[in-house]
Enzyme design. Structure first.
Site, PDB file in Angstrom:
ATOM      1  N   GLU A   9       0.817  -1.229   0.000  1.00 64.72           N
ATOM      2  CA  GLU A   9       0.000   0.000   0.000  1.00 64.72           C
ATOM      3  C   GLU A   9       0.844   1.271   0.000  1.00 64.72           C
ATOM      4  O   GLU A   9       0.518   2.228   0.697  1.00 64.72           O
ATOM      5  CB  GLU A   9      -0.914   0.007   1.238  1.00 64.72           C
ATOM      6  CG  GLU A   9      -1.869  -1.154   1.271  1.00 64.72           C
ATOM      7  CD  GLU A   9      -2.665  -1.234   2.580  1.00 64.72           C
ATOM      8  OE1 GLU A   9      -3.845  -1.586   2.504  1.00 64.72           O
ATOM      9  OE2 GLU A   9      -2.114  -0.950   3.654  1.00 64.72           O
TER      10      GLU A   9
HETATM   11  C1  TNX Z   1      -4.401  -3.912   4.529  1.00 64.31           C
HETATM   12  S1  TNX Z   1      -3.088  -6.083   3.482  1.00 64.31           S
HETATM   13  C2  TNX Z   1      -3.130  -3.748   5.037  1.00 64.31           C
HETATM   14  C3  TNX Z   1      -2.970  -3.342   6.422  1.00 64.31           C
HETATM   15  C4  TNX Z   1      -4.277  -3.270   7.142  1.00 64.31           C
HETATM   16  C5  TNX Z   1      -5.169  -4.387   6.695  1.00 64.31           C
HETATM   17  C6  TNX Z   1      -6.458  -4.482   7.427  1.00 64.31           C
HETATM   18  C7  TNX Z   1      -1.830  -5.253   3.774  1.00 64.31           C
HETATM   19  C8  TNX Z   1      -0.579  -5.824   3.325  1.00 64.31           C
HETATM   20  N1  TNX Z   1      -1.979  -4.083   4.393  1.00 64.31           N
HETATM   21  O1  TNX Z   1      -2.303  -2.097   6.471  1.00 64.31           O
HETATM   22  O2  TNX Z   1      -4.042  -3.347   8.509  1.00 64.31           O
HETATM   23  O3  TNX Z   1      -5.436  -4.190   5.331  1.00 64.31           O
HETATM   24  O4  TNX Z   1      -7.177  -5.615   7.061  1.00 64.31           O
END
Ligand code: TNX
Length: 519
Positions: A332
């Site tokens: 992200e």
């Molecule tokens: C996505 S999935 C994220 C996290 C969040 C999570 C909550 C991923 C690699 N990153 O930053 O905590 O969703 O479900």
């Protein structure tokens, strides 16, 4: 942990029944009723009964595993169960025998033989013996997991089990950044996951809200980033000292669980930038944030201080880590351009190797050519991912954590009081109903190191919350990682029979309506 009323009542009953005559020696558990399902199960007639005369036999090399077994059996049985080097002739024994060379068992496989006079557990070394001990504990009645003496009889069904894992990596992840969880809570989680032969615990140690691991060369990371109030919504806070972290590594290693540290880069870094404003491009400290937004922070890709910081953190973390993997996040990074992201990873992935570790990151790292020698953790919802498939063709290995199957922080259904739902509602059948070896096109089983079940903790503050979201789904993911075949009806019935074990240990699991729970 809570001791349940039922367990206390059972305990009171057992005191009055202590002198009652032994019941007929019928096992209450079938030989194959084990989570995760063993590779091969051959029931035979006969049973082994644990009595006050039973000893645990092990050579010095396996003494620690034998002591672990005896310690697990003593509270509920009330027996002494001495650990001895050699059982006197005629004494009923549970015998641990390392040094058993059988190629297909690998380092974690074992053979368990139960006859009327003896239980024999053979493996190459202690990792396999420990796995076999987890199986043996599940072959005793659920009352074996109570914290105080219970009434027997303590019967183990007769026969042979030959068992070994499908995948080398079976993992769980705990997010300490959104809400900090104490070393004692983490240890309880290690205890519970290791029962299902999960052999890695990945700790998500930094994020926008907080920084949870002491780094000596950048001390404000924890004095500022781990301060009280750095949990989501300004609750909690805290961090692991290096001594506390080393203690956790040792505790987990004694249960054949390897700790995998993660520092999330180049996004998810707001807490680091609050502590060290030079890590932003304009040098201005951002406000601390304890909301749950993602994707807004980025290290400054063009500044040299960024790489001094990253290298210091990787060096100190590698020195704390006996295991092979060091996770550098990578998910992200919406505030980092694609070109900057690749520039960053091309410098940082090799740094992990420089300090002797295998780089591990969320699947976005597959965009960088340097991910060829890294491990990518797939968290996507799709069964197609061209970037990942291309990286796999170049050599990248994969750990499967599809968010709509393996994320333990997803709600079970719309009425679940905790958790999130952005990826899916995940009931037990959804967590179990996929195959890590064929899940993503272009990612063949030979490229899959294993599975991992992440537990993000935006909504989870205490151990009870963790347990409610992790169990029973963690048992489903563990079975996908360990067992050669997948059989929902079999899993469903073994899981239902397992429920009283959690209850007896005070683990507050989610009583899914899909399962017929034993009481
Ligand atoms: C996505 S999935 C994220 C996290 C969040 C999570 C909550 C991923 C690699 N990153 O930053 O905590 O969703 O479900």
């Amino acid at each position: 942990m809570r001791i349940r009323l039922a367990a206390l009542l059972a305990c009171a009953l057992s005191l009055t029944a202590a002198s009652a005559p032994a019941e007929a020696a019928r096992p209450s558990v079938a030989l194959g009723s084990v989570l995760p399902a063993p590779a091969e199960v051959r029931p035979a007639g006969g049973t082994f009964q644990l009595t006050r005369r039973t000893v645990v036999e092990a050579p010095p090399a396996a003494r620690a595993v034998a002591e672990h077994l005896a310690a697990a059996l003593r509270p509920a049985t009330g027996y002494r169960l001495p650990v001895v080097g050699r059982a006197p002739a005629g004494t009923p024994a549970i015998s641990l025998e390392p040094g058993h060379a059988e190629a297909r068992l690998g380092t974690e496989g074992y053979r368990l033989r139960v006859t009327g006079t003896r239980v024999t557990l053979r493996a190459r070394g202690n990792a396999g013996l420990f796995a076999g001990v987890q199986t043996l504990l599940q072959l005793l009645p659920p009352a074996i997991d109570a914290a105080a003496p219970q009434r027997g009889p303590w019967i183990v069904p007769g026969g042979d089990i030959t068992d070994y894992p499908r995948f080398a990596y079976r993992g769980a992840m705990l997010d300490l950044a959104r809400h900090f969880h104490t070393p004692d809570e983490i240890k309880r989680y290690v205890d519970e996951i290791s029962r299902f032969k999960v052999n890695h615990l990945h700790l998500h140690l930094s994020d926008d809200q907080g920084w949870r691991i002491q780094i000596d060369s950048w001390p404000r990371l924890t004095t500022v980033g781990g301060a009280p109030g750095t949990g989501v919504d300004g609750t909690g806070g805290g961090f692991l000292t290096k001594a506390g972290y080393r203690d956790l590594v040792r505790y987990a290693a004694a249960r054949y669980v390897t700790i995998v540290p993660e520092i999330d880069l180049p996004g998810h870094v707001n807490a680091a930038q609050v502590a060290y404003p030079e890590l932003t491009c304009d040098g201005v400290a951002p406000p601390p944030r304890t909301d749950t937004a993602v994707g807004y922070s980025s290290l400054c890709i063009g500044k040299e201080v960024t790489y001094r910081f990253v290298e210091d953190v990787i060096r100190e973390l590698a020195a704390l880590t006996p295991g092979p993997y060091l996770h550098i996040g990578g998910d992200e990074a919406h505030a980092t351009s694609d070109a900057d992201y690749v520039t960053f990873q091309e410098r940082v992935l090799p740094l992990v190797a420089k300090y002797g570790k295998t780089a591990y990151g969320w699947n976005e790292i597959a965009k960088a050519p340097a991910a060829r020698t890294a491990v990518a953790q797939y968290w996507g919802l799709s069964t197609e991912n061209a970037t990942l498939a291309a990286a796999v063709a170049r050599g990248t290995k994969v750990i499967m954590s599809p968010a709509n199957r393996a994320y333990l922080d997803m709600k079970y259904d719309p009425s679940t009081p905790l958790g999130l739902s952005w990826a899916a509602y995940i009931e037990v059948a959804d967590a179990y109903g996929w195959d890590p070896g064929t899940h993503v096109s272009g990612v063949p089983e030979s490229a899959v190191l294993g599975v991992e079940a992440p537990l993000w903790s935006e909504t989870l503050r205490k151990l009870d919350d963790i347990e409610f979201m992790a169990f029973p789904r963690l048992a489903a993911i563990a079975e996908l990682g360990w067992s050669p075949a997948r059989d929902w009806e079999s899993f469903r019935s073994r899981l239902g029979a397992y429920g009283p074990r959690w209850t007896n240990r005070g683990v507050g699991f989610y009583p899914s309506p899909q399962i017929g729970w034993a009481h």
